[in-house]
Design a protein around this motif. Structure first.
Motif, PDB file in Angstrom:
ATOM      1  N   LEU A 113     -10.251 -13.437  -9.063  1.00  0.00           N
ATOM      2  CA  LEU A 113      -9.830 -14.847  -9.045  1.00  0.00           C
ATOM      3  C   LEU A 113      -9.653 -15.415 -10.450  1.00  0.00           C
ATOM      4  N   LYS A 114     -10.229 -14.734 -11.447  1.00  0.00           N
ATOM      5  CA  LYS A 114     -10.143 -15.208 -12.832  1.00  0.00           C
ATOM      6  C   LYS A 114      -9.124 -14.411 -13.638  1.00  0.00           C
ATOM      7  N   ASP A 115      -8.416 -13.509 -12.985  1.00  0.00           N
ATOM      8  CA  ASP A 115      -7.471 -12.651 -13.695  1.00  0.00           C
ATOM      9  C   ASP A 115      -6.376 -13.471 -14.361  1.00  0.00           C
ATOM     10  N   TRP A 126      -1.190 -14.109 -12.198  1.00  0.00           N
ATOM     11  CA  TRP A 126      -1.272 -14.941 -10.998  1.00  0.00           C
ATOM     12  C   TRP A 126      -1.220 -14.137  -9.700  1.00  0.00           C
ATOM     13  N   ARG A 145      -4.667 -13.025  -8.820  1.00  0.00           N
ATOM     14  CA  ARG A 145      -5.449 -14.151  -8.294  1.00  0.00           C
ATOM     15  C   ARG A 145      -5.032 -14.478  -6.863  1.00  0.00           C
ATOM     16  N   MET A 153      -9.482 -24.028  -7.488  1.00  0.00           N
ATOM     17  CA  MET A 153      -8.192 -23.373  -7.732  1.00  0.00           C
ATOM     18  C   MET A 153      -7.069 -24.091  -7.003  1.00  0.00           C
ATOM     19  N   ASP A 172      -5.421 -24.543 -10.550  1.00  0.00           N
ATOM     20  CA  ASP A 172      -4.770 -23.332 -11.027  1.00  0.00           C
ATOM     21  C   ASP A 172      -3.395 -23.673 -11.595  1.00  0.00           C
ATOM     22  N   VAL A 200      -0.426 -19.992  -6.483  1.00  0.00           N
ATOM     23  CA  VAL A 200      -1.860 -19.750  -6.286  1.00  0.00           C
ATOM     24  C   VAL A 200      -2.516 -20.974  -5.663  1.00  0.00           C
TER      25      VAL A 200
END
Length: 850
Positions: free
Chosen positions: A635-637, A640, A643, A668, A672, A677
């Motif tokens: 989720l923090k990659d 996109w 994520r 998010m 985000d 996302v």
């Protein structure tokens, strides 16, 4: 030409607020949304994959008896009759052998006169015409050193031609009048052409084959309010005594007849520049302000490709024009590419999308397809594989390795999907129709094969070979052997094996990989499982990555047998093994890995494809602590897509399992940086706990991204809010397709009689791909609202089913009509529509609906 021509997030067909599914399938490099050709949703029929390379007629290049040197056209139009009035002067000579007659392609003309021109005098010539071929008796036998000029006065009547087309190019009548009588208030009046494959002979007489080349001049007479565009340089515009104007365009460098074009309409022309050449964008006036944001990377692309190839963009100018109701995604006419209307985006739409992929695709064709042209449609990958690969090259250059890898993974999946029922050689001389060549083999497979070739020879050799290929064959027609020889002459390598297995044979490698460790040795066993009756045992040079005691080592191998084992010395049990470490192989790889190996791979591989492999293979274990931790990391990659994928896999958790994750996903959904996302996060929250996040969904209705707003519409509706219809009514006049399709999905189930007029209005405004999905929702609406089964609805659906130019829209309208087949008049109408339909693709769909 770009055949992936439909741009829509298909919420009406795929989204449901209880699933948390991915809303962003088909997003290509840079964030462009591009779906495959939609097909009506009918039950699949059982099929068996067969590979039979010689089941159709052999189709070599066309024998050239004459050489068409120059074409001069003087044309005007009858908008009411949708006809072109033309005077063509063709300069020719025999190709090699003496000739006393000339055969031209001329589809559906009224031929008024044919003369041999000499010193401004015309001598009538005898001719025969069968509606397709024009056979002219010359005044004598000419040798290959003697040129002559034929003048033909004619009227082209494209609407009287029999309908044809394919998935890639849905019509083939060459010349198109859009809203010719001005009766459609929301549509401009336009005229445009589409020549590929052999349709330009529907608007001017020519030798309509890709292995012919000509220079050209076109004089276009129109009302002064219209802007014109054609190939080459704009020379002048002349005002005529009758109030019309004549624009003169001149193409001084030779190109294939199918690349000739014209476009006419009321355009805003936004000017740009590359080096000393004009780069112009022709858009409808409403999009003048965003034209440079849509097309503005074009000069940078021209510089990038020119430097990489060592061949500067060769044509006099480069223009890009957007037209209504285009029959494909885009077309690489020499110096003047044509694009579907979907490219026209407003400021808000540009937040979610760009069209760099298709823009790069058509630009690269200016070298591969226009400068050097396939000598036959059997060799089409020499055009399309390169244009396809340019999308990867541009994404790699502009957006980075993750975006490029995502685009390449999408290409692989497109080909593998088609390969379930169709496997042909890339270069195939046996086909039923030349339009059959425009498929995921020529495009997606072809592009991936070029990437493997690049990896095998190395970057320096790859670009040097392409430079030689282009300079050696400029302004000529080629077959695949000439590409091979360019690479062999640069590298000194014999590459017959590579071209034979990848270009000349059908199929792809299907590998089963297993690795075992014992006594300081890692053994990797590889089996090729593909059916070798028609598919070869492949020679596969690639790399294997092995992580041992936290250190990554790369080992080159070359597979040459149906079953082969490779051994490597390692000190301990490897933490992870990555077969095809560069992710360059076209094929399938079944490689069994433990959860621990996949987890290690995710954290250490650093590349997009291995990360995605790990995530997807662990999806069934999403509730396990280590996998959940991995997905929370995803989720923090930075990228996109990673994520987004993690969000969608986590949506499979139950409400109770997701409790501690909700704050992160809610954050998010609001913060985000990528709209796609945020949209996925909203749908995931809706799946978990919709009523709890009603306020968040309501706020998201005002998000800057259309994708987010569309997701919020579905989420808010699914939250149980009693004011759903009142709250969402403000979107009823919205024209953005994502908003319209989200509402259609909702109104199909909950709209009731009040939304009858809304559906009819949107059907009248809908276009191509979005209209297809809208019809799907309207069919569901009709099934649940019998009072909507009115003569008006029947008439609209009947008109679409019989007259729409896109075959898949006709099929979708027919399918919606079947909802009302209990009415005798509808049942009779369905039979009438089916009887009148000539397109085999549509008829096959009709049969499946029964």
């Amino acid at each position: 030409m770009n055949y992936r021509f439909l741009s829509v997030i298909s919420m009406a067909a795929t989204l449901a607020f209880t699933t948390g599914c991915n809303t962003n399938k088909g997003v290509t490099a840079g964030g462009t949304t591009a779906a495959a050709t939609p097909k009506p949703q009918v039950a699949p029929t059982d099929s068996i994959l067969t590979i039979a390379p010689q089941k159709h007629t052999f189709n070599p290049s066309r024998t050239l008896e004459h050489d068409l040197l120059h074409t001069k056209l003087r044309i005007s139009f009858n908008w009411e009759k949708q006809q072109l009035n033309g005077l063509a002067e063709l300069t020719l000579k025999p190709y090699f052998y003496p000739q006393n007659k000339l055969v031209l392609d001329a589809q559906g003309f009224d031929v008024h006169s044919i003369n041999l021109l000499k010193d401004n005098d015309g001598t009538p010539l005898k001719y025969e015409y069968d509606g397709r071929k024009l056979t002219i008796q010359l005044n004598k036998t000419y040798t290959r050193t003697e040129q002559y000029i034929i003048e033909i006065e004619y009227t082209a009547k494209p609407n009287e031609l029999a309908k044809g087309g394919s998935d890639a190019i849905t019509e083939d009548k060459g010349l198109y009048f859009i809203n010719p009588l001005g009766q459609e208030p929301d549509k401009p009046k336009q005229i445009w052409t589409q020549g590929e494959t052999q349709a330009n002979s529907a608007w001017f007489p020519t030798i309509d084959t890709p292995n012919e080349r000509m220079t050209q001049e076109i004089y276009i007479t129109v009302d002064p309010k219209y802007t014109t565009l054609s190939n080459g340089a704009f020379i002048y515009s002349r005002q005529n005594a009758d109030g019309t104007k004549t624009d003169y365009w001149k193409q001084e460098l030779p190109h294939a007849p199918y690349l000739a074009m014209l476009a006419i309409g009321e355009y805003a022309v936004v000017k740009d520049k590359w080096r000393d050449k004009e780069v112009n964008y022709y858009v409808e006036p409403a999009y003048k302000g965003t034209a440079k944001k849509i097309f503005g990377n074009t000069p940078e692309m021209m510089e990038f490709f020119s430097k990489k190839l060592g061949v500067a963009y060769p044509w006099a100018k480069y223009s890009q024009v957007v037209v209504r109701d285009f029959v494909s995604g885009a077309m690489e006419n020499t110096s003047a590419s044509t694009f579907m209307e979907d490219l026209q985006l407003n400021e808000r739409e540009l937040l979610d999308k760009n069209w760099d992929g298709i823009i790069a695709h058509e630009l690269f064709h200016q070298w591969f397809g226009d400068y050097v042209t396939t000598e036959s449609w059997a060799n089409l990958p020499l055009n399309e594989a390169f244009a396809n690969y340019s999308e990867y090259l541009w994404a790699e250059h502009k957006y980075g390795p993750d975006e490029a890898a995502y685009s390449q993974l999408d290409e692989l999946n497109q080909y593998l999907d088609e390969a379930e029922t169709k496997r042909e050689p890339l270069i195939r001389y046996h086909y039923k129709n030349q339009d059959d060549m425009f498929d995921s083999h020529s495009y997606a497979k072809g592009g991936r094969v070029l990437h493997m070739l690049r990896k095998y020879v190395g970057d320096e050799a790859f670009w040097a070979s392409l430079n030689l290929y282009l300079t050696r064959n400029k302004f000529s027609a080629v077959e695949v052997a000439e590409l091979r020889m360019a690479f062999e002459d640069i590298t000194g390598k014999d590459l017959m094996w590579f071209f034979d297995q990848w270009f000349m044979k059908p199929g792809h490698p299907e590998l089963e990989v297993n690795h075992t460790y014992a006594n300081g040795q890692l053994a990797i066993r590889v089996k090729q499982l593909q059916d070798t009756t028609y598919t070869p045992v492949y020679r596969l040079p690639l790399q294997i990555a092995i992580w041992n005691e936290g250190k990554k080592s790369l080992y080159p191998i070359e597979i040459t047998k149906a079953e082969q084992t490779f051994t490597f010395p390692v000190s301990t049990q490897p933490q992870s093994v990555l077969f095809d470490a560069e992710n360059q192989l076209l094929g399938t790889i079944a490689h069994a890995k433990t959860g621990a190996e996949l987890t290690y791979q995710f954290y250490n591989a650093k590349q997009f494809a291995p990360k995605m492999e790990a995530i997807v293979k662990l999806k069934e274990k999403v509730a396990e602590p280590e996998v959940r931790k991995l997905l929370e990391t995803a989720l923090k990659d930075d990228y996109w897509v990673v994520r987004s994928t993690a969000i969608n896999l986590l949506s499979n958790l139950s409400k109770e399992q997701a409790t501690t994750l909700e704050p992160t996903i809610a954050q998010m959904a609001q913060k985000d940086k990528r709209g796609a996302v945020r949209a996925d996060a909203i749908l995931t929250l809706a799946a978990w706990n919709g009523d709890k996040y009603r306020t968040l969904f309501e706020k998201a209705l005002n998000d800057s991204s259309y994708q987010v707003t569309a997701a919020a519409i579905l989420a808010y509706a699914g939250s149980g809010a009693t004011d759903t219809m009142q709250k969402l009514a403000r979107f009823d006049d919205e024209k953005n397709e994502e908003i319209v399709l989200a509402l259609a999905n909702l109104y199909a189930m909950q709209g009731g009689e009040a939304k009858y007029k809304w559906f009819l209005d949107k059907l009248k405004q809908g276009k191509n791909s979005s209209l297809y999905y809208l019809l799907q929702s309207f069919g569901a609406y009709l099934a649940g609202n019998e009072e909507a089964n009115t003569p008006e609805a029947i008439k609209i659906l009947s008109d679409l089913a019989q007259n729409h130019n896109q075959y898949y829209v006709r099929a979708s309208a027919y399918q919606a009509l079947t909802v009302m087949s209990n009415k005798s008049e509808v049942k009779a109408l369905l039979e009438e529509i089916k009887k009148a339909e000539k397109d085999e693709r549509v008829l096959e769909m009709y049969n499946q609906m029964q």
